[in-house]
Design a protein around this motif. Structure first.
Motif, PDB file in Angstrom:
ATOM      1  N   THR A 173       0.820  -1.222   0.000  1.00 52.84           N
ATOM      2  CA  THR A 173       0.000   0.000   0.000  1.00 52.84           C
ATOM      3  C   THR A 173       0.846   1.261   0.000  1.00 52.84           C
ATOM      4  OG1 THR A 173      -0.146   0.253   2.420  1.00 52.84           O
ATOM      5  CG2 THR A 173      -1.750  -1.227   1.353  1.00 52.84           C
ATOM      6  N   LEU A 174       2.161   1.087   0.060  1.00 52.41           N
ATOM      7  CA  LEU A 174       3.068   2.234   0.094  1.00 52.41           C
ATOM      8  C   LEU A 174       4.120   2.097  -0.994  1.00 52.41           C
ATOM      9  CD1 LEU A 174       3.921   2.368   3.933  1.00 52.41           C
ATOM     10  CD2 LEU A 174       2.426   3.963   2.715  1.00 52.41           C
ATOM     11  N   ARG A 185      12.342  -1.242   4.436  1.00 48.35           N
ATOM     12  CA  ARG A 185      11.993  -1.821   3.127  1.00 48.35           C
ATOM     13  C   ARG A 185      11.094  -3.040   3.295  1.00 48.35           C
ATOM     14  NH1 ARG A 185      16.478   0.377   3.839  1.00 48.35           N
ATOM     15  NH2 ARG A 185      17.288   1.968   2.411  1.00 48.35           N
ATOM     16  N   SER A 186      11.394  -3.854   4.304  1.00 41.45           N
ATOM     17  CA  SER A 186      10.543  -5.010   4.576  1.00 41.45           C
ATOM     18  C   SER A 186       9.156  -4.562   5.030  1.00 41.45           C
ATOM     19  CB  SER A 186      11.169  -5.892   5.669  1.00 41.45           C
ATOM     20  OG  SER A 186      12.458  -6.295   5.292  1.00 41.45           O
ATOM     21  N   LEU A 187       9.133  -3.510   5.844  1.00 43.24           N
ATOM     22  CA  LEU A 187       7.850  -3.006   6.333  1.00 43.24           C
ATOM     23  C   LEU A 187       6.997  -2.476   5.181  1.00 43.24           C
ATOM     24  CD1 LEU A 187       9.121  -1.146   9.530  1.00 43.24           C
ATOM     25  CD2 LEU A 187       7.770  -3.249   9.493  1.00 43.24           C
ATOM     26  N   VAL A 188       7.636  -1.785   4.235  1.00 41.41           N
ATOM     27  CA  VAL A 188       6.901  -1.293   3.064  1.00 41.41           C
ATOM     28  C   VAL A 188       6.319  -2.470   2.281  1.00 41.41           C
ATOM     29  CG1 VAL A 188       7.208  -0.198   0.799  1.00 41.41           C
ATOM     30  CG2 VAL A 188       8.080   0.917   2.855  1.00 41.41           C
ATOM     31  N   GLY A 189       7.102  -3.529   2.153  1.00 43.95           N
ATOM     32  CA  GLY A 189       6.629  -4.717   1.446  1.00 43.95           C
ATOM     33  C   GLY A 189       5.394  -5.324   2.087  1.00 43.95           C
ATOM     34  N   ARG A 190       5.319  -5.179   3.411  1.00 45.30           N
ATOM     35  CA  ARG A 190       4.173  -5.756   4.147  1.00 45.30           C
ATOM     36  C   ARG A 190       3.159  -4.679   4.526  1.00 45.30           C
ATOM     37  NH1 ARG A 190       8.392  -7.690   7.433  1.00 45.30           N
ATOM     38  NH2 ARG A 190       7.515  -6.582   9.225  1.00 45.30           N
ATOM     39  N   SER A 191       3.106  -3.597   3.795  1.00 46.73           N
ATOM     40  CA  SER A 191       2.305  -2.445   4.222  1.00 46.73           C
ATOM     41  C   SER A 191       0.804  -2.661   4.100  1.00 46.73           C
ATOM     42  CB  SER A 191       2.729  -1.181   3.468  1.00 46.73           C
ATOM     43  OG  SER A 191       2.697  -1.379   2.069  1.00 46.73           O
ATOM     44  N   ARG A 245       4.601   1.698  10.931  1.00 45.74           N
ATOM     45  CA  ARG A 245       6.037   1.764  11.227  1.00 45.74           C
ATOM     46  C   ARG A 245       6.847   2.253  10.029  1.00 45.74           C
ATOM     47  NH1 ARG A 245       7.663  -3.392  15.045  1.00 45.74           N
ATOM     48  NH2 ARG A 245       6.078  -3.046  16.645  1.00 45.74           N
ATOM     49  N   ALA A 246       6.485   1.787   8.864  1.00 44.03           N
ATOM     50  CA  ALA A 246       7.217   2.200   7.659  1.00 44.03           C
ATOM     51  C   ALA A 246       7.108   3.699   7.439  1.00 44.03           C
ATOM     52  CB  ALA A 246       6.687   1.450   6.438  1.00 44.03           C
TER      53      ALA A 246
END
Ligand code: FES
Length: 253
Positions: A110-111, A133-139, A147-148
């Motif tokens: 979503t980001l 980057r991992s957080l963006v992938g799981r957004s 958090r991202a």
């Protein structure tokens, strides 16, 4: 989702009140007396998560006030003229215009995350609550998205910008026009001069750098991308000693 989604500097143009001139061989000249405080990076567990802790306020008794950029003044954060006798290279090497060279865009659920490594100041917020980057992938997970966004918008030099993937809108903290003296206690170093809220930065000949909501200038004198901080202060463990010192009043000179 962050509740800080804004259009930076739209309502209030700080260039009308404040400005910073980077002199070719000497200090930063700060006009308009903007607020100047210590800003300490806090990465560990704390209420509200990672962020900056605002510390001592330093007065600007003259307009302009000269702030050290060679890293050797004995009156930091103020200039005491030492730049004229110390060994340092004041050359302003950064291009006047922002370039897209080296930039990458990461597409998450979503980001999207824009990454401009040239603006890295090694503040390390991008790892504070998980790798950004991992957080963006799981957004698509609300907590990962939160958090991202938080990690990206804390990045003081503006290396990272998170955008809503659907609308394309960036997430930016609405900073009042102000200056910060960055401290990084977790690595035992002091960082750059943080320009916040779109304060105008220009050279002595009048050329102006692109105004940004968050940008960090070098004040250790070692950056290879002057006037901007490139993180060298972290590798050389540069210290300004300000966290241990009671500020003195600024004077002419
Ligand atoms: S303050 Fe960061 S490189 Fe000089």
């Amino acid at each position: 989702m962050s509740d800080h989604k804004i259009e930076p500097t739209k309502k209030d143009n700080p260039a009308d009140r404040y400005g910073v001139v980077v002199t070719e061989k000497g200090p930063y000249l700060v006009y308009g007396r903007p607020p100047l405080n210590l800003q300490s990076i806090r990465l560990g567990p704390r209420p509200g998560g990672p962020g900056f802790e605002e510390g001592t306020r330093f007065e600007m008794r003259t307009d302009p006030t000269a702030l050290c950029r060679c890293g050797a003044s004995r009156r930091k954060p103020y200039c005491d003229g030492t730049h004229a006798t110390t060994a340092w290279d004041p050359t302003l090497t950064a291009p006047m215009q922002e370039t897209t060279a080296g930039r990458t865009v990461i597409e998450g659920a979503t980001l999207t995350l824009e990454d401009n490594p040239r603006r890295c100041t090694l503040a390390r917020f991008c790892q504070a609550e998980g790798d950004v980057r991992s957080l963006v992938g799981r957004s698509d997970e609300p907590e990962s998205r939160r958090r991202a966004v938080h990690e990206a918008e804390l990045c003081p030099g503006g290396r990272l910008t998170a955008r809503d993937r659907q609308s394309g809108e960036p997430f930016e903290i609405l900073y009042e026009p102000s200056l910060g003296l960055i401290e990084a206690p977790s690595i035992g170093a002091s960082g750059g001069l943080w320009l916040r809220g779109g304060i105008t930065l220009r050279r002595e000949d009048g050329r102006t750098y692109a105004a940004r909501n968050r940008v960090v200038l070098c004040r250790c004198g070692r950056s290879a991308d002057k006037p901007f901080c490139d993180g060298t202060h972290a590798s050389v463990k540069w210290r300004d000693g300000l966290e241990e010192r009671v500020p003195e009043p600024a004077t002419e000179g």
